[in-house]
Structures are given as C-alpha cells and as structure tokens.
Design a protein around this motif. Structure first.
Motif, PDB file in Angstrom:
ATOM      1  N   VAL A   1       0.836  -1.199   0.000  1.00 52.94           N
ATOM      2  CA  VAL A   1       0.000   0.000   0.000  1.00 52.94           C
ATOM      3  C   VAL A   1       0.874   1.253   0.000  1.00 52.94           C
ATOM      4  CG1 VAL A   1      -1.668   1.329   1.363  1.00 52.94           C
ATOM      5  CG2 VAL A   1      -1.977  -1.127   1.056  1.00 52.94           C
ATOM      6  N   TYR A   2       1.909   1.253   0.803  1.00 52.90           N
ATOM      7  CA  TYR A   2       2.821   2.395   0.870  1.00 52.90           C
ATOM      8  C   TYR A   2       3.543   2.596  -0.460  1.00 52.90           C
ATOM      9  CZ  TYR A   2       6.354   5.557   2.766  1.00 52.90           C
ATOM     10  OH  TYR A   2       7.162   6.629   2.986  1.00 52.90           O
ATOM     11  N   ASP A   3       3.997   1.506  -1.066  1.00 47.58           N
ATOM     12  CA  ASP A   3       4.677   1.575  -2.354  1.00 47.58           C
ATOM     13  C   ASP A   3       3.753   2.150  -3.428  1.00 47.58           C
ATOM     14  OD1 ASP A   3       7.026   0.870  -4.054  1.00 47.58           O
ATOM     15  OD2 ASP A   3       5.591  -0.517  -4.972  1.00 47.58           O
ATOM     16  N   ARG A   4       2.498   1.727  -3.425  1.00 44.25           N
ATOM     17  CA  ARG A   4       1.542   2.254  -4.414  1.00 44.25           C
ATOM     18  C   ARG A   4       1.289   3.733  -4.176  1.00 44.25           C
ATOM     19  NH1 ARG A   4      -4.527   1.027  -5.714  1.00 44.25           N
ATOM     20  NH2 ARG A   4      -4.618   2.181  -7.664  1.00 44.25           N
ATOM     21  N   MET A   5       1.158   4.128  -2.921  1.00 43.30           N
ATOM     22  CA  MET A   5       0.946   5.545  -2.615  1.00 43.30           C
ATOM     23  C   MET A   5       2.130   6.385  -3.094  1.00 43.30           C
ATOM     24  SD  MET A   5       0.453   7.494   1.021  1.00 43.30           S
ATOM     25  CE  MET A   5       2.193   7.477   1.356  1.00 43.30           C
ATOM     26  N   ILE A   6       3.338   5.930  -2.821  1.00 49.15           N
ATOM     27  CA  ILE A   6       4.528   6.671  -3.244  1.00 49.15           C
ATOM     28  C   ILE A   6       4.591   6.763  -4.768  1.00 49.15           C
ATOM     29  CG2 ILE A   6       7.066   6.644  -3.278  1.00 49.15           C
ATOM     30  CD1 ILE A   6       5.784   7.554  -0.590  1.00 49.15           C
ATOM     31  N   SER A   7       4.224   5.687  -5.470  1.00 54.38           N
ATOM     32  CA  SER A   7       4.273   5.736  -6.936  1.00 54.38           C
ATOM     33  C   SER A   7       3.297   6.772  -7.500  1.00 54.38           C
ATOM     34  CB  SER A   7       4.000   4.355  -7.540  1.00 54.38           C
ATOM     35  OG  SER A   7       2.638   4.034  -7.499  1.00 54.38           O
ATOM     36  N   MET A   8       2.201   7.039  -6.797  1.00 56.69           N
ATOM     37  CA  MET A   8       1.254   8.067  -7.256  1.00 56.69           C
ATOM     38  C   MET A   8       1.893   9.454  -7.221  1.00 56.69           C
ATOM     39  SD  MET A   8      -1.389   6.545  -8.245  1.00 56.69           S
ATOM     40  CE  MET A   8      -2.059   4.927  -8.098  1.00 56.69           C
ATOM     41  N   TYR A   9       2.840   9.638  -6.325  1.00 56.60           N
ATOM     42  CA  TYR A   9       3.531  10.926  -6.211  1.00 56.60           C
ATOM     43  C   TYR A   9       4.801  10.988  -7.051  1.00 56.60           C
ATOM     44  CZ  TYR A   9       0.555  12.137  -2.266  1.00 56.60           C
ATOM     45  OH  TYR A   9      -0.520  12.429  -1.475  1.00 56.60           O
ATOM     46  N   SER A  10       5.469   9.856  -7.232  1.00 58.59           N
ATOM     47  CA  SER A  10       6.796   9.890  -7.842  1.00 58.59           C
ATOM     48  C   SER A  10       6.835   9.494  -9.319  1.00 58.59           C
ATOM     49  CB  SER A  10       7.756   8.994  -7.056  1.00 58.59           C
ATOM     50  OG  SER A  10       7.317   7.650  -7.096  1.00 58.59           O
ATOM     51  N   LEU A  11       5.784   8.850  -9.810  1.00 60.79           N
ATOM     52  CA  LEU A  11       5.749   8.435 -11.210  1.00 60.79           C
ATOM     53  C   LEU A  11       4.667   9.202 -11.962  1.00 60.79           C
ATOM     54  CD1 LEU A  11       5.952   4.535 -10.794  1.00 60.79           C
ATOM     55  CD2 LEU A  11       7.835   6.124 -11.242  1.00 60.79           C
ATOM     56  N   THR A  12       4.930   9.466 -13.221  1.00 59.96           N
ATOM     57  CA  THR A  12       3.905  10.082 -14.057  1.00 59.96           C
ATOM     58  C   THR A  12       2.845   9.037 -14.384  1.00 59.96           C
ATOM     59  OG1 THR A  12       4.948   9.462 -16.147  1.00 59.96           O
ATOM     60  CG2 THR A  12       5.670  11.567 -15.135  1.00 59.96           C
ATOM     61  N   PRO A  13       1.675   9.461 -14.847  1.00 61.34           N
ATOM     62  CA  PRO A  13       0.676   8.476 -15.267  1.00 61.34           C
ATOM     63  C   PRO A  13       1.211   7.520 -16.336  1.00 61.34           C
ATOM     64  CG  PRO A  13      -0.363  10.599 -15.009  1.00 61.34           C
ATOM     65  CD  PRO A  13       1.126  10.820 -14.845  1.00 61.34           C
TER      66      PRO A  13
ATOM     67  N   LEU B   1      -5.352   3.539 -12.213  1.00 57.45           N
ATOM     68  CA  LEU B   1      -4.169   4.409 -12.305  1.00 57.45           C
ATOM     69  C   LEU B   1      -4.460   5.849 -11.860  1.00 57.45           C
ATOM     70  CD1 LEU B   1      -2.755   3.171 -15.732  1.00 57.45           C
ATOM     71  CD2 LEU B   1      -1.845   2.674 -13.442  1.00 57.45           C
ATOM     72  N   LEU B   2      -5.712   6.121 -11.478  1.00 53.31           N
ATOM     73  CA  LEU B   2      -6.154   7.450 -11.041  1.00 53.31           C
ATOM     74  C   LEU B   2      -6.039   8.498 -12.142  1.00 53.31           C
ATOM     75  CD1 LEU B   2      -4.816   7.626  -7.375  1.00 53.31           C
ATOM     76  CD2 LEU B   2      -7.171   7.298  -8.128  1.00 53.31           C
ATOM     77  N   ILE B   3      -6.418   8.083 -13.356  1.00 50.65           N
ATOM     78  CA  ILE B   3      -6.454   9.008 -14.478  1.00 50.65           C
ATOM     79  C   ILE B   3      -7.775   8.836 -15.224  1.00 50.65           C
ATOM     80  CG2 ILE B   3      -3.941   9.172 -14.753  1.00 50.65           C
ATOM     81  CD1 ILE B   3      -4.105   7.124 -17.001  1.00 50.65           C
ATOM     82  N   ARG B   4      -8.107   9.795 -16.037  1.00 52.36           N
ATOM     83  CA  ARG B   4      -9.319   9.726 -16.852  1.00 52.36           C
ATOM     84  C   ARG B   4      -9.075   8.795 -18.049  1.00 52.36           C
ATOM     85  NH1 ARG B   4     -13.489  11.042 -14.174  1.00 52.36           N
ATOM     86  NH2 ARG B   4     -13.333  12.977 -13.044  1.00 52.36           N
ATOM     87  N   PRO B   5     -10.131   8.151 -18.550  1.00 49.55           N
ATOM     88  CA  PRO B   5      -9.968   7.288 -19.721  1.00 49.55           C
ATOM     89  C   PRO B   5      -9.352   8.024 -20.918  1.00 49.55           C
ATOM     90  CG  PRO B   5     -12.093   6.885 -18.711  1.00 49.55           C
ATOM     91  CD  PRO B   5     -11.491   8.074 -18.003  1.00 49.55           C
ATOM     92  N   GLU B   6      -9.701   9.303 -21.089  1.00 48.83           N
ATOM     93  CA  GLU B   6      -9.148  10.089 -22.201  1.00 48.83           C
ATOM     94  C   GLU B   6      -7.625  10.241 -22.049  1.00 48.83           C
ATOM     95  OE1 GLU B   6     -11.525  11.821 -19.936  1.00 48.83           O
ATOM     96  OE2 GLU B   6     -13.012  10.597 -20.969  1.00 48.83           O
ATOM     97  N   THR B   7      -7.192  10.412 -20.809  1.00 47.65           N
ATOM     98  CA  THR B   7      -5.751  10.539 -20.550  1.00 47.65           C
ATOM     99  C   THR B   7      -5.049   9.233 -20.881  1.00 47.65           C
ATOM    100  OG1 THR B   7      -6.208  12.144 -18.807  1.00 47.65           O
ATOM    101  CG2 THR B   7      -4.031  11.088 -18.779  1.00 47.65           C
TER     102      THR B   7
END
Length: 190
Positions: A133-145, A172-178
């Motif tokens: 869970v922590y790794d996934r949270m960090i990837s949301m901040y450190s990696l681009t979509p 991935l917390l992005i819109r389908p269009e993205t």
C-alpha cells in the motif's frame, strides 16, 4: 496474473493456502456478485481457486473508483477489516464466475495461533501488505501516469485481456481520455 499484487512474490503462502483449501468452505460467485460490500462487516477471507475480483470504492460524488484486483491463485478479502471485524471500505466484486475457499475470522486466527511459525507468517503478511500500500501511494507521487501505465503493463503483460481500459484508467487514477493519449504516445515511441 501472478505479479499484479507485488506482495504475492515476497511471501511463501503455501501453509496458509493449504490450510484454507483444507479447512475453508468452497463458495461459488457469479459474475457481478459481491464478496463483500462497502459498509458491510467483513466476515471472511478467501483463496481464489478460479476467477478474479475487483476492489472498488464509491467517492463522495457517487463515482466508482477501482482500487485493486485479485486474480486466480491469490487471496481475496479486506484483510485489515476482517482482522478488526470492521466494516469494509471497498466493494469486492466478481469479474467473472469464481470459486473461492473461504475462512472466517476465527479460522484465520486459529491458523495463526497454531504455532510460532504461523504467527510469524501472519506478521509477515501484514507487514508486506502495508509495504505494498505504501509503495503504491509513493508511486502516485513519484511516477507520471505514463510511467505507472508502463510499469503495470511490464509487470502484468496480459492485464488488458482481463480488465477494460476504463477500469485500468480508474486504477491508475487518471481519466480514460488521458489513458487513451498515453497509449497513443507509447505506440508512437515504439
């Protein structure tokens, strides 16, 4: 989809898998049925012998967001909520017809209390889930979509055969269009 949930490669689950298959109750779920609903008390965990599930939550706008998946050969359930005998903060829904060997909270604890090795395994499971869970949270901040998209497809090349692009975008917390623009960019680079 062995590598979707990274924690599965960090733990030898065979003792708990064997126990679950021997002591658990085999339950069949039809596509669309719920293992547990958001807001319900979590009573069971299970080992998925066939099928797959998605984990979703409803936000304050009433929109469904995909927060995870589990596939054949791994576990399904809201582990912290079962251990605390609390309400689920997610819906867990069958993506297809599934068979699950289920254990109750009491059975899980009987497994852990059987011996010191099982207690260490339980602690290791909790620690590894926290790490994921922590790794996934960090990837949301450190990696681009785009980096998150490429990372998950590299780790799980067959994923898009099991889930829709719309669901992957939500995960991935992005819109389908993205996601569509990212996919076009990736294809052009290849």
């Amino acid at each position: 989809m062995k590598d979707f949930n990274k924690y599965t490669s960090h733990i030898n689950f065979s003792p708990v898998i064997d126990f679950t298959i021997q002591q658990g109750k085999s339950v069949n779920y039809k596509k669309g049925e719920y293992f547990v609903r958001q807001g319900e008390i979590c009573k069971t965990l299970g080992f998925v012998s066939s099928g797959s599930f998605r984990y979703c939550c409803i936000n304050s706008l009433g929109e469904m967001n995909i927060v995870g998946y589990t596939f054949e050969g791994s576990f399904v359930g809201n582990y912290p909520a079962v251990q605390l005998q609390d309400k689920s903060n997610v819906d867990i829904q069958a993506l297809c017809d599934c068979t699950v060997y289920e254990l109750t909270h009491q059975q899980v604890n009987e497994f852990y209390e059987a011996n010191a090795e099982h207690q260490r395994l339980g602690r290791h499971i909790a620690e590894t889930l926290l790490w994921e869970v922590y790794d996934r949270m960090i990837s949301m901040y450190s990696l681009t979509p785009e980096e998150r998209y490429l990372e998950i497809l590299n780790r799980c090349p067959g994923l898009l055969k099991l889930i829709t692009l719309k669901e992957l975008a939500s995960y991935l917390l992005i819109r389908p269009e993205t996601l569509s623009r990212i996919r076009k960019r990736v294809v052009r680079k290849q």
